[in-house]
Design an enzyme around this catalytic site. Structure first.
Site, PDB file in Angstrom:
ATOM      1  N   CYS A  85      12.597   5.035   1.900  1.00  0.00           N
ATOM      2  CA  CYS A  85      12.730   6.464   1.568  1.00  0.00           C
ATOM      3  C   CYS A  85      13.408   7.148   2.760  1.00  0.00           C
ATOM      4  CB  CYS A  85      11.383   7.090   1.222  1.00  0.00           C
ATOM      5  SG  CYS A  85      10.029   6.604   2.280  1.00  0.00           S
ATOM      6  N   ALA A 142       0.846  -1.204   0.000  1.00  0.00           N
ATOM      7  CA  ALA A 142       0.000   0.000   0.000  1.00  0.00           C
ATOM      8  C   ALA A 142       0.882   1.256   0.000  1.00  0.00           C
ATOM      9  CB  ALA A 142      -0.909  -0.009   1.226  1.00  0.00           C
ATOM     10  N   PRO A 143       0.440   2.335  -0.657  1.00  0.00           N
ATOM     11  CA  PRO A 143      -0.859   2.520  -1.311  1.00  0.00           C
ATOM     12  C   PRO A 143      -0.972   1.934  -2.716  1.00  0.00           C
ATOM     13  CG  PRO A 143       0.395   4.552  -1.424  1.00  0.00           C
ATOM     14  CD  PRO A 143       1.223   3.586  -0.624  1.00  0.00           C
ATOM     15  N   GLY A 144       0.127   1.465  -3.321  1.00  0.00           N
ATOM     16  CA  GLY A 144      -0.025   0.685  -4.545  1.00  0.00           C
ATOM     17  C   GLY A 144       0.578   1.238  -5.814  1.00  0.00           C
ATOM     18  N   SER A 145       1.353   2.324  -5.761  1.00  0.00           N
ATOM     19  CA  SER A 145       1.919   2.858  -7.006  1.00  0.00           C
ATOM     20  C   SER A 145       2.941   1.896  -7.599  1.00  0.00           C
ATOM     21  CB  SER A 145       2.549   4.228  -6.759  1.00  0.00           C
ATOM     22  OG  SER A 145       3.553   4.144  -5.774  1.00  0.00           O
ATOM     23  N   ASP A 188       1.005  -9.607   8.201  1.00  0.00           N
ATOM     24  CA  ASP A 188       2.237  -9.006   8.684  1.00  0.00           C
ATOM     25  C   ASP A 188       3.359  -9.528   7.790  1.00  0.00           C
ATOM     26  OD1 ASP A 188       4.546  -8.275   9.947  1.00  0.00           O
ATOM     27  OD2 ASP A 188       4.034  -9.105  11.901  1.00  0.00           O
TER      28      ASP A 188
END
Length: 605
Positions: free
Chosen positions: A156, A21-24, A77
């Site tokens: 990141c 997630a979020p899926g890009s 998880d």
């Protein structure tokens, strides 16, 4: 966008996105699976996982825009994601992935240019708390990677505790099973700095430590030995940490980012047992296992610690073949893949409907096959519904590889969503030869198998069909009318083939779902997809003019005689039948929480 590119995924690869997630990045991977648009069912698939139940639905929303039958969203998880089994020539074997994306939770200090919260909340404690989780997730991913497979670890963050420390610890534990790949030439033009080989660890109150031996006992729960660089210079050099990529914000006007590409050469040292276990109990490697409650608190090369988490996902008894066949079990209905029992797994969030595959002898399918003249090669075994009782309102489709995963693992994984909608039941379907109409979401997957009810339309016809609600036959080209006049009422396929001799016109093929009425044709295309196609043809529909366009279309429809009024009533019933039947409201007319309308236009598969 860099990690999926460095995965180097191909259409035949089995891919796991561990923290999706979020899926890009997931959508990038789906696009790579569908590199060849002429293949409706690639051999590979993407299993996208996230630990947060609510974020899983965001993931579904993103994936739905691409309308792929090869994506499954699961909720686990990542550090203890269960090993899955698949059926290979009648034998149950463990599923190993060809590609794994490990974009782990991180402190996000590389996002400080766009994320103001980082300035307010950042402390060195963030990285110290996340390091153990990141290492467990990366370790779990490495275990599930096939030999010769590639795993990308990314954050990141630019903090070495979250980056090189995790990679160095993983390489040390792997005892040569993993190696860092040199990807310096794979993305020409990208500016990056090599990974670092020496770093220090800092506490929240600003105290620095150069090596583990300097850390006082009182700090041992906060600072772990895996956070420090390896002492042995030869071992450190052999790791080639300089092959990691550090992307710095000022080099290309980006955020800060870290990427490492790992290749698996052989099994992890604590997993060196035959991967295809057929009921033989295997003694654990160590008689004592460390508790998962305090993960990563042992020595750097302690295999029992690493094994405690993964093995909880699947014991040797789990690998053993069950006496009854999963599909033909007497204790559960054939082809029903429901949510796992709550005793085996803690379930959070919404209770999911089961995935029920259509039996081969189901009387529901022959009328569909006859009405659309489906090719004999159509894989009807891959059709499923989300209900065990009552009328089947929606039919979904998955690839055969995902069917294999679903049928053999329904009790060990929580599936949030899979498959694309290919048919919807009409409320008044019994009046026609077929009770199910085509759904736009799955038309690019279905189209290669349909041999009937196809109308070839011109670019001008497409514009009319997408801007008017119920255009009469007389408004369409004579070629379109001649094809439509002999067809019985019901669902149709509208196909636009580009003309290479007219380079100024749209050069992309379009397939739309439609309905052939008494004297008109309408399209069943979700609003956002409709606007996307119009933009591709150079027609920009402004927000304030959308309603006006509908009014004009309704005015045109109003000039019809009684027969057309009858047809409008018929269409009204049709709109109630399916979620995406509506033209201008379908962006919100989803069939349930699992079928959100696309946020942006769908890509044409």
């Amino acid at each position: 966008m860099i990690p999926p590119l460095l995965l180097n995924a191909h259409p035949h690869h089995k891919i796991l996105d561990m923290c999706a997630a979020p899926g890009s990045k997931t959508t990038q991977l789906i696009e790579m699976l569908h590199a060849d648009m002429n293949v409706p069912f690639p051999e590979g698939f993407v299993i996208a996982n996230d630990v947060d139940n609510k974020r899983c639905y965001l993931l579904v929303h993103q994936a739905k825009r691409l309308s792929s039958p090869c994506i499954m969203v699961v909720n686990h998880d990542a550090s203890s994601i269960p090993r899955l089994k698949i059926d290979v020539n009648g034998r149950k074997e463990i599923l190993f992935y060809d590609r794994i994306l490990c974009d782990v939770p991180c402190s996000g200090d590389g996002t400080m240019r766009k994320n103001i919260d980082v300035w307010k909340k950042w402390t060195t404690l963030n990285s110290l708390q996340l390091h153990g989780l990141q290492l467990r997730i990366a370790t779990r991913g490495a275990e599930q990677l096939v030999e010769g497979g590639r795993m990308v670890y990314s954050t990141c963050s630019l903090n070495p505790i979250e980056d090189e420390a995790v990679i160095a610890s993983l390489l040390e534990k792997s005892e040569g099973a993993l190696e860092l790949a040199d990807v310096s030439s794979e993305l020409p033009g990208l500016k990056w700095m090599p990974g670092i080989t020496h770093w220090k660890v800092m506490t929240k109150d600003g105290q620095w430590f150069t090596e583990w031996e300097d850390v006082p006992h009182s700090r041992h729960t906060q600072i772990r030995p895996t956070m420090f660089p390896p002492k042995d210079p030869e071992k450190l050099q052999a790791m080639h940490l300089e092959r990691c990529l550090r992307i710095l914000p000022h080099h290309q006007n980006t955020g800060g980012f870290f990427v490492a590409v790992l290749v698996k050469k052989f099994s992890m040292p604590w997993n060196k047992r035959p991967p295809k276990l057929q009921g033989e109990p295997v003694e654990p490697r160590e008689p004592v296992r460390s508790s998962p409650a305090h993960p990563m608190e042992g020595a750097a090369a302690d295999p029992t610690e690493l094994e405690s988490k993964p093995i909880s996902g699947m014991d040797d008894t789990d690998i053993t073949e069950r006496p009854e066949n999963v599909e033909n079990s007497g204790s559960k209905k054939d082809g029903v893949c429901g949510p796992p029992p709550s005793k085996k797994m803690k379930l959070f969030g919404f209770k999911e409907d089961p995935f029920v595959f259509i039996p081969e002898d189901d009387p529901l399918f022959p009328p569909i096959q006859k009405f659309y003249a489906l090719d004999p090669s159509f894989p009807k075994m891959n059709l499923l519904t989300r209900t065990t009782e009552g009328k089947k309102r929606q039919l979904y489709m998955v690839s055969k590889e995902l069917r294999n995963v679903l049928v053999n693992n329904s009790e060990r994984m929580k599936v949030i969503n899979t498959g694309i909608k290919v048919w919807c039941r009409n409320n008044s379907g019994e009046e026609f030869d077929c009770a199910f109409r085509l759904a736009q979401e799955g038309i690019y997957t279905l189209y290669p198998f349909i041999n009937s009810r196809i109308i070839t339309v011109s670019i001008e016809d497409v514009k009319i069909l997408l801007t008017q609600e119920n255009p009469f036959f007389r408004k369409l080209s004579s070629e379109t009318y001649s094809q439509a006049k002999d067809l019985a009422k019901g669902s149709i396929v509208l196909k636009y083939e580009p003309d290479p001799t007219k380079p100024d016109t749209l050069q992309c093929p379009i397939v739309l779902c439609g309905w052939r009425g008494k004297a008109s044709i309408r399209t069943f295309v979700p609003k956002n997809e409709r606007l996307h196609y119009l933009r591709m043809m150079g027609l920009e529909v402004l927000a304030e003019k959308k309603k006006e366009g509908t009014v004009l279309a309704q005015e045109g429809a109003g000039s019809s005689g009684p027969p057309e009024d009858e047809e409008s009533a018929e269409h009204g019933a049709e709109q109630a039948a399916g979620a995406d039947a509506s033209t201008d409201t379908s962006a919100h007319a989803a069939s349930g929480p699992l079928d959100p309308a696309p946020a942006e236009a769908a890509l044409p598969w």
